[in-house]
Design an enzyme around this catalytic site. Structure first.
Site, PDB file in Angstrom:
ATOM      1  N   HIS A  20      36.677  47.234 -35.887  1.00 56.13           N
ATOM      2  CA  HIS A  20      36.125  45.899 -36.181  1.00 56.13           C
ATOM      3  C   HIS A  20      35.537  45.266 -34.931  1.00 56.13           C
ATOM      4  O   HIS A  20      36.257  44.873 -34.021  1.00 56.13           O
ATOM      5  CB  HIS A  20      37.247  45.007 -36.737  1.00 56.13           C
ATOM      6  CG  HIS A  20      36.774  43.690 -37.267  1.00 56.13           C
ATOM      7  ND1 HIS A  20      37.039  43.260 -38.559  1.00 56.13           N
ATOM      8  CD2 HIS A  20      36.058  42.693 -36.696  1.00 56.13           C
ATOM      9  CE1 HIS A  20      36.517  42.067 -38.740  1.00 56.13           C
ATOM     10  NE2 HIS A  20      35.910  41.703 -37.627  1.00 56.13           N
ATOM     11  N   HIS A  73      31.732  42.940 -33.605  1.00 57.49           N
ATOM     12  CA  HIS A  73      30.457  42.302 -33.985  1.00 57.49           C
ATOM     13  C   HIS A  73      29.472  42.611 -32.869  1.00 57.49           C
ATOM     14  O   HIS A  73      29.422  41.887 -31.864  1.00 57.49           O
ATOM     15  CB  HIS A  73      30.630  40.790 -34.132  1.00 57.49           C
ATOM     16  CG  HIS A  73      31.540  40.390 -35.245  1.00 57.49           C
ATOM     17  ND1 HIS A  73      31.085  39.808 -36.411  1.00 57.49           N
ATOM     18  CD2 HIS A  73      32.883  40.517 -35.396  1.00 57.49           C
ATOM     19  CE1 HIS A  73      32.117  39.571 -37.219  1.00 57.49           C
ATOM     20  NE2 HIS A  73      33.228  39.996 -36.621  1.00 57.49           N
ATOM     21  N   GLN A 127      28.182  35.580 -42.661  1.00 57.72           N
ATOM     22  CA  GLN A 127      29.006  34.689 -41.822  1.00 57.72           C
ATOM     23  C   GLN A 127      29.249  33.313 -42.456  1.00 57.72           C
ATOM     24  O   GLN A 127      30.311  32.732 -42.302  1.00 57.72           O
ATOM     25  CB  GLN A 127      28.333  34.520 -40.456  1.00 57.72           C
ATOM     26  CG  GLN A 127      28.957  33.510 -39.530  1.00 57.72           C
ATOM     27  CD  GLN A 127      30.226  34.002 -38.852  1.00 57.72           C
ATOM     28  OE1 GLN A 127      30.182  34.756 -37.902  1.00 57.72           O
ATOM     29  NE2 GLN A 127      31.374  33.565 -39.364  1.00 57.72           N
ATOM     30  N   HIS A 178      36.233  39.795 -44.053  1.00 57.19           N
ATOM     31  CA  HIS A 178      36.977  38.878 -43.183  1.00 57.19           C
ATOM     32  C   HIS A 178      37.831  38.042 -44.126  1.00 57.19           C
ATOM     33  O   HIS A 178      37.316  37.160 -44.822  1.00 57.19           O
ATOM     34  CB  HIS A 178      36.015  37.978 -42.412  1.00 57.19           C
ATOM     35  CG  HIS A 178      35.389  38.625 -41.230  1.00 57.19           C
ATOM     36  ND1 HIS A 178      34.539  39.688 -41.337  1.00 57.19           N
ATOM     37  CD2 HIS A 178      35.510  38.352 -39.898  1.00 57.19           C
ATOM     38  CE1 HIS A 178      34.156  40.044 -40.106  1.00 57.19           C
ATOM     39  NE2 HIS A 178      34.728  39.262 -39.233  1.00 57.19           N
ATOM     40  N   GLU A 180      41.276  34.529 -42.445  1.00 54.95           N
ATOM     41  CA  GLU A 180      41.371  34.370 -40.982  1.00 54.95           C
ATOM     42  C   GLU A 180      41.513  32.879 -40.674  1.00 54.95           C
ATOM     43  O   GLU A 180      40.583  32.208 -40.219  1.00 54.95           O
ATOM     44  CB  GLU A 180      40.134  34.945 -40.268  1.00 54.95           C
ATOM     45  CG  GLU A 180      40.340  34.980 -38.756  1.00 54.95           C
ATOM     46  CD  GLU A 180      39.117  35.417 -37.974  1.00 54.95           C
ATOM     47  OE1 GLU A 180      38.037  35.572 -38.579  1.00 54.95           O
ATOM     48  OE2 GLU A 180      39.240  35.600 -36.751  1.00 54.95           O
ATOM     49  N   ASP A 196      37.145  42.956 -32.348  1.00 60.47           N
ATOM     50  CA  ASP A 196      36.506  41.843 -33.047  1.00 60.47           C
ATOM     51  C   ASP A 196      35.362  41.261 -32.221  1.00 60.47           C
ATOM     52  O   ASP A 196      34.259  41.102 -32.716  1.00 60.47           O
ATOM     53  CB  ASP A 196      37.528  40.750 -33.404  1.00 60.47           C
ATOM     54  CG  ASP A 196      37.016  39.784 -34.464  1.00 60.47           C
ATOM     55  OD1 ASP A 196      35.963  40.065 -35.068  1.00 60.47           O
ATOM     56  OD2 ASP A 196      37.679  38.754 -34.685  1.00 60.47           O
TER      57      ASP A 196
HETATM   58 FE   FE2 Z   1      35.276  39.632 -37.170  1.00 59.13          FE
END
Ligand code: FE2
Length: 400
Positions: A55, A57, A149, A207, A210, A306
């Site tokens: 994971h 980005h 997102q 996701h 979170e 992440d």
């Molecule tokens: Fe993430």
């Protein structure tokens, strides 16, 4: 190529590995070098299948200091800073940053990367990373997630962008139910991602929860829809940090469903210990899901960075040992067996999350991908922050 005197995954006895072309040809002690064969004496050090980054980005990595400082240290300020920055990203700038990040990973023995790619502002970012995927295939295998997102139901046009990204070649369907405007949107978005997976045959990585809100329970929706569709093994719930705050009676009921569904979990210890608990005074909650309990219940959990040097997390350099060290401490997993076997979280478990299949692993007949660490076993590797001595990919030495 002949690797002499090598311990495979904590084995007490060293052995030899012969690689012919792109394949592990034989694994046995006392193999004799053939004329002209490249020989590497590994001096009893340990070999592992390559590390897997479950994971990251790549589109946000290495944007510090340009993106600005996240003063509150919360996920939400990070998203705000990122939303402004993403409007000005160019193909060239993104390509250079992603390439630098991938090289950092490769230097640390990572050969598989799942990257979420924000498709909210358009598809240029996905297009750029899809092009890069082919360019870096000799270093790493990239999986790209179409990541909405700003939400799927809460962001105009998100569904059509998601579907277009998948048609362009994205491998995985993303989601972010806890960030949708309402609980109902969150549940509907989970139904949508599973239906889209059924329709397209793609993997899913959401996701999920979170947030430190104990009422955030979208993992139950994701697991239920995945279970009903029979897709559990192709579905991943990333983060699930709210599970840290669930009451244990609810968790006990939830674990039955999670086990039945067969979904995977990804925890991101570096980032979530930093971002979560920011609305608490004292005591402050830890920001991680119930890794130890999920593993003990037989579920698959892998770890990821992440973020790396961006509005969500200011540190990170692609070393999965750093991720492990943080996760093992925060989850109180420092027993001898837990330490010795911890490499599995960022190798075999990651491979399951990414759905890499039977070809992953150091076995005769498999594609010859491995790393050699500068330590005889994994506990020593963790304690000494052992570096990668060799990294072999498709039978070629890419580091060493
Ligand atoms: Fe993430």
């Amino acid at each position: 190529m002949l690797l002499k005197n090598i311990r495979i995954e904590n084995a007490a006895q060293a052995t030899d590995i012969r690689i012919t072309g792109q394949t592990f040809a034989s694994i046995a002690p006392n193999l004799m070098a053939q004329p002209g064969e490249q020989v590497l004496d590994c001096e009893g050090k340990m070999a592992l299948p390559p590390f897997v980054e479950s994971h990251i980005h790549l589109d946000t990595c290495l944007t510090l200091p340009q993106v600005g400082v996240n003063k509150s240290g919360t996920l939400f300020e990070g998203i705000q800073l990122w939303s402004k920055y993403r409007q000005g990203i160019t193909r060239e700038e993104l390509r250079n940053r992603a390439l630098r990040t991938i090289r950092l990973y490769a230097a640390h023995g990572v050969q598989y990367i799942r990257s979420h790619v924000d498709i909210t502002g358009g598809l240029t970012t996905m297009e750029t990373l899809l092009e890069l995927k082919d360019e870096v295939k000799d270093l790493v295998e990239l999986q790209l997630v179409a990541f909405p997102q700003d939400g799927i139901l809460s962001s105009p046009g998100a569904k059509s962008r998601m579907e277009a990204a998948l048609e362009m070649g994205a491998d995985v369907i993303g989601g972010i139910p806890h960030f949708e405007f309402t609980r109902e949107y969150g549940v509907e978005s989970m139904k949508y991602v599973i239906e889209l997976a059924e329709r397209t045959g793609k993997l899913v990585d959401v996701h999920c929860d979170e947030i430190d809100d104990e009422q955030s329970r979208f993992v139950e929706s994701l697991a239920t829809f995945a279970y009903a569709a029979g897709l559990g093994g192709r579905v991943t719930a990333s983060h699930t940090t709210a599970m840290h705050s669930y009451n244990s009676a609810y968790c006990s009921k939830l674990f039955r469903l999670l086990g039945l569904s067969g979904i995977h979990f990804v925890s991101n210890p570096l980032v979530n210990i930093h971002l979560q608990g920011r609305f608490d005074t004292y005591p402050k909650r830890r920001g991680l899901t119930r890794v130890k309990e999920l593993l003990e219940a037989g579920m698959n959990v892998s770890f990821g960075h992440d973020d790396m040097s961006d509005p969500y997390y200011p540190l990170g350099n692609g070393n999965m040992l750093d991720v492990l060290l943080m996760g093992l401490h925060v989850c109180q997993m420092l027993g001898y067996d837990e330490l010795m076997n911890a490499y599995r979280i960022v190798t075999h478990n990651g491979a399951k999350t990414l759905h890499l299949g039977e070809d992953y692993g150091i076995c005769a007949g498999n594609t010859a991908n491995l790393v050699v660490l500068n330590a005889p076993d994994f506990l020593t590797a963790l304690r000494e922050h052992a570096g990668v001595v060799y990294s072999v990919r498709q039978g070629k030495l890419i580091k060493g």
